[in-house]
Design a protein around this motif. Structure first.
Motif, mmCIF file in Angstrom:
data_model
loop_
_atom_site.group_PDB
_atom_site.id
_atom_site.type_symbol
_atom_site.label_atom_id
_atom_site.label_comp_id
_atom_site.label_asym_id
_atom_site.label_seq_id
_atom_site.Cartn_x
_atom_site.Cartn_y
_atom_site.Cartn_z
ATOM 1 N N VAL A 196 0.889 -1.033 -0.090
ATOM 2 C CA VAL A 196 0.108 -0.089 -0.030
ATOM 3 C C VAL A 196 1.052 1.342 -0.167
ATOM 4 O O VAL A 196 1.887 1.142 0.415
ATOM 5 N N GLN A 197 0.269 2.400 -0.586
ATOM 6 C CA GLN A 197 1.156 3.404 -0.613
ATOM 7 C C GLN A 197 0.202 4.728 0.282
ATOM 8 O O GLN A 197 -0.897 4.732 -0.311
ATOM 9 N N ARG A 198 0.969 5.442 0.763
ATOM 10 C CA ARG A 198 0.086 6.756 1.545
ATOM 11 C C ARG A 198 0.784 8.042 1.029
ATOM 12 O O ARG A 198 2.175 7.852 0.990
ATOM 13 N N ILE A 199 0.106 8.874 0.771
ATOM 14 C CA ILE A 199 0.579 10.144 0.326
ATOM 15 C C ILE A 199 0.627 11.158 1.401
ATOM 16 O O ILE A 199 -0.568 11.554 2.109
ATOM 17 N N PHE A 200 1.805 11.849 1.820
ATOM 18 C CA PHE A 200 1.607 12.761 2.778
ATOM 19 C C PHE A 200 1.996 14.300 2.168
ATOM 20 O O PHE A 200 2.785 14.373 1.096
ATOM 21 N N ALA A 201 1.355 15.147 2.702
ATOM 22 C CA ALA A 201 1.387 16.359 2.056
ATOM 23 C C ALA A 201 2.765 17.087 1.831
ATOM 24 O O ALA A 201 3.135 17.611 0.679
ATOM 25 N N ASP A 202 3.626 16.841 2.646
ATOM 26 C CA ASP A 202 5.059 17.218 2.798
ATOM 27 C C ASP A 202 5.887 16.286 3.530
ATOM 28 O O ASP A 202 5.307 15.689 4.561
ATOM 29 N N PHE A 203 7.051 16.543 3.845
ATOM 30 C CA PHE A 203 7.847 15.797 4.879
ATOM 31 C C PHE A 203 7.408 16.173 6.335
ATOM 32 O O PHE A 203 7.543 15.175 7.033
ATOM 33 N N ARG A 238 16.389 10.837 3.120
ATOM 34 C CA ARG A 238 16.107 9.540 2.410
ATOM 35 C C ARG A 238 14.824 9.444 1.686
ATOM 36 O O ARG A 238 14.461 8.624 0.965
ATOM 37 N N LEU A 239 13.952 10.541 1.730
ATOM 38 C CA LEU A 239 12.723 10.627 1.437
ATOM 39 C C LEU A 239 12.658 12.019 0.494
ATOM 40 O O LEU A 239 11.838 12.850 0.758
ATOM 41 N N PRO A 240 13.021 11.961 -0.724
ATOM 42 C CA PRO A 240 12.794 13.171 -1.439
ATOM 43 C C PRO A 240 11.204 13.297 -1.824
ATOM 44 O O PRO A 240 10.743 12.196 -2.299
ATOM 45 N N PRO A 241 10.883 14.452 -2.190
ATOM 46 C CA PRO A 241 9.489 14.947 -2.352
ATOM 47 C C PRO A 241 9.395 14.786 -3.797
ATOM 48 O O PRO A 241 10.381 14.771 -4.704
ATOM 49 N N ASP A 242 8.109 14.729 -4.466
ATOM 50 C CA ASP A 242 7.858 14.890 -5.745
ATOM 51 C C ASP A 242 7.680 16.336 -6.172
ATOM 52 O O ASP A 242 8.049 17.190 -5.218
ATOM 53 N N ALA A 243 7.484 16.683 -7.388
ATOM 54 C CA ALA A 243 7.449 17.965 -7.684
ATOM 55 C C ALA A 243 6.430 19.142 -6.971
ATOM 56 O O ALA A 243 6.769 20.391 -6.977
ATOM 57 N N GLY A 245 5.842 18.555 -3.865
ATOM 58 C CA GLY A 245 6.503 18.465 -2.250
ATOM 59 C C GLY A 245 5.886 17.540 -1.371
ATOM 60 O O GLY A 245 6.220 17.344 -0.255
ATOM 61 N N ARG A 246 5.079 16.369 -2.342
ATOM 62 C CA ARG A 246 4.451 15.447 -1.507
ATOM 63 C C ARG A 246 5.504 14.335 -1.355
ATOM 64 O O ARG A 246 6.524 14.086 -1.777
ATOM 65 N N ILE A 247 5.235 13.548 -0.172
ATOM 66 C CA ILE A 247 5.981 12.115 0.117
ATOM 67 C C ILE A 247 4.936 11.041 -0.182
ATOM 68 O O ILE A 247 3.970 10.877 0.422
ATOM 69 N N ALA A 248 5.676 10.392 -0.911
ATOM 70 C CA ALA A 248 4.666 8.943 -1.500
ATOM 71 C C ALA A 248 5.510 7.920 -0.647
ATOM 72 O O ALA A 248 6.460 7.504 -0.961
ATOM 73 N N TYR A 249 5.019 7.328 0.280
ATOM 74 C CA TYR A 249 5.530 6.252 1.108
ATOM 75 C C TYR A 249 4.821 4.920 0.861
ATOM 76 O O TYR A 249 3.651 4.867 0.972
ATOM 77 N N THR A 250 5.563 3.896 0.827
ATOM 78 C CA THR A 250 5.116 2.611 0.492
ATOM 79 C C THR A 250 5.159 1.674 1.778
ATOM 80 O O THR A 250 6.397 1.585 2.334
ATOM 81 N N ALA A 251 4.362 0.796 2.168
ATOM 82 C CA ALA A 251 4.532 -0.261 3.127
ATOM 83 C C ALA A 251 4.074 -1.526 2.733
ATOM 84 O O ALA A 251 3.140 -1.434 1.695
ATOM 85 N N ARG A 252 4.317 -2.560 3.278
ATOM 86 C CA ARG A 252 4.058 -4.094 2.781
ATOM 87 C C ARG A 252 3.711 -4.840 4.030
ATOM 88 O O ARG A 252 4.417 -4.745 4.986
ATOM 89 N N ALA A 253 2.748 -5.675 3.820
ATOM 90 C CA ALA A 253 2.179 -6.566 4.998
ATOM 91 C C ALA A 253 1.939 -8.065 4.451
ATOM 92 O O ALA A 253 2.090 -8.072 3.241
ATOM 93 N N ASN A 254 2.149 -8.695 5.370
ATOM 94 C CA ASN A 254 2.073 -10.208 5.103
ATOM 95 C C ASN A 254 0.609 -10.666 5.227
ATOM 96 O O ASN A 254 0.290 -10.222 6.646
ATOM 97 N N ALA A 255 -0.193 -11.206 4.678
ATOM 98 C CA ALA A 255 -1.604 -11.780 4.878
ATOM 99 C C ALA A 255 -1.478 -13.397 4.977
ATOM 100 O O ALA A 255 -1.062 -14.046 4.122
ATOM 101 N N ILE A 256 -2.385 -13.785 5.590
ATOM 102 C CA ILE A 256 -2.695 -15.208 5.738
ATOM 103 C C ILE A 256 -4.177 -15.700 6.093
ATOM 104 O O ILE A 256 -4.800 -14.604 6.778
ATOM 105 N N LYS A 257 -4.702 -16.604 5.435
ATOM 106 C CA LYS A 257 -5.924 -17.007 5.888
ATOM 107 C C LYS A 257 -6.323 -18.609 5.726
ATOM 108 O O LYS A 257 -5.372 -19.167 4.963
ATOM 109 N N GLY A 258 -7.164 -18.934 6.630
ATOM 110 C CA GLY A 258 -7.206 -20.577 6.688
ATOM 111 C C GLY A 258 -8.761 -20.836 7.135
ATOM 112 O O GLY A 258 -9.258 -19.713 7.655
ATOM 113 N N ARG A 259 -9.017 -22.034 7.086
ATOM 114 C CA ARG A 259 -10.337 -22.632 7.649
ATOM 115 C C ARG A 259 -10.393 -23.567 8.621
ATOM 116 O O ARG A 259 -9.425 -24.555 8.410
ATOM 117 N N LYS A 260 -11.128 -23.328 9.462
ATOM 118 C CA LYS A 260 -11.400 -24.461 10.617
ATOM 119 C C LYS A 260 -12.065 -25.613 9.954
ATOM 120 O O LYS A 260 -13.044 -25.393 9.678
#
Length: 262
Positions: A196-203, A238-243, A245-260
């Motif tokens: 997922v990616q979240r956009i911040f207004a600036d640093f 470490r986090l250069p802004p776009d034109a 001034g916004r910061i686009a930051y990406t995060a990653r999660a691991n997901a799992i599902k199963g059935r009883k």
């Protein structure tokens, strides 16, 4: 001397930092689960209620029960519109206050690495779900750099500074999640990555939001001001802004599902 622990005692602060991230990842997670309407859900470690609200908004549930060990988080959750559908109560993920086979689906959203004994937590999820029901979770990939505060934590490590980690952070590894679900005897186990990616207004927006995270904020608050400013400057590089001034930051999660098993 005991190592400081991550504590969640401010529901509004948690919501500013992690609530938005939880909803971003949670929407993709629910798309993947594709649950039918009318289910009885338990949201374990519901925190500020961000994921419980997604369940209420998207899944037409018959019931949502949110359980969390922090009364401050629960107090915030009870102010949400979701409180019209969901109920929130104090509880321990390793000793859920519900009888066997009570729910159709049990979920942990960004929680399992906070459970002191993850295997016991998964066993409890399976216990309270009826046969044929779903047991699922998603969690930031802490060791793979997927945590939303990784940019700050990486610079803290470079500066020789400590940062707080969840007590069971190793559970965030995909292979460890698979072992936990297999150990609970669950069927039809599947996994996936969620990016997922979240956009911040600036640093400054990114810094004000992220540097107060429960795993980072106490360390930053205790630093001399000059050291804190040096950390902030390093993260800014470490986090250069776009034109714009916004910061686009990406995060990653691991997901799992199963059935009883039925």
């Amino acid at each position: 001397m005991a190592e400081p622990q991550i504590r969640f005692e401010d529901g509004a602060a948690y919501e500013r930092m992690m609530g938005a991230w939880s909803r971003l990842a949670g929407n993709i997670f629910l798309d993947w689960l594709a649950p039918r309407p009318g289910l009885r859900w338990i949201d374990i470690g519901c925190g500020s209620g961000a994921f419980s609200e997604l369940l209420a908004e998207r899944c037409a549930p018959a019931e949502v029960q949110g359980v969390d060990p922090s009364e401050a988080q629960l107090a915030f959750a009870r102010t949400r519109p979701a409180a019209r559908v969901a109920q929130f109560r104090l509880g321990d993920a390793m000793a859920l206050p519900f009888p066997n086979d009570r729910f159709d689906a049990a979920v942990m959203a960004l929680v399992i690495f906070f459970v002191p004994e993850p295997a016991k937590g998964v066993a409890e999820m399976a216990r309270v779900v009826a046969p044929g029901g779903t047991i699922a979770a998603y969690v930031w990939d802490m060791l793979g750099g997927g945590y939303p505060g990784e940019a700050i934590q990486a610079e803290m490590r470079e500066m020789g500074l400590s940062h707080l980690r969840p007590p069971s952070f190793l559970a965030s590894r995909m292979n460890n999640l698979r072992e936990l679900w297999a150990g609970a005897g669950l069927d039809a186990v599947e996994t996936r990555e969620i990016t997922v990616q979240r956009i911040f207004a600036d640093f400054d927006d990114f810094w004000a939001t992220t540097s107060t995270a429960a795993s980072i904020g106490p360390i930053v608050a205790g630093m001399p001001s000059a050291e804190a400013e040096r950390l902030k400057a390093r993260v800014r590089e470490r986090l250069p802004p776009d034109a714009a001034g916004r910061i686009a930051y990406t995060a990653r999660a691991n997901a799992i599902k199963g059935r009883k098993p039925a």
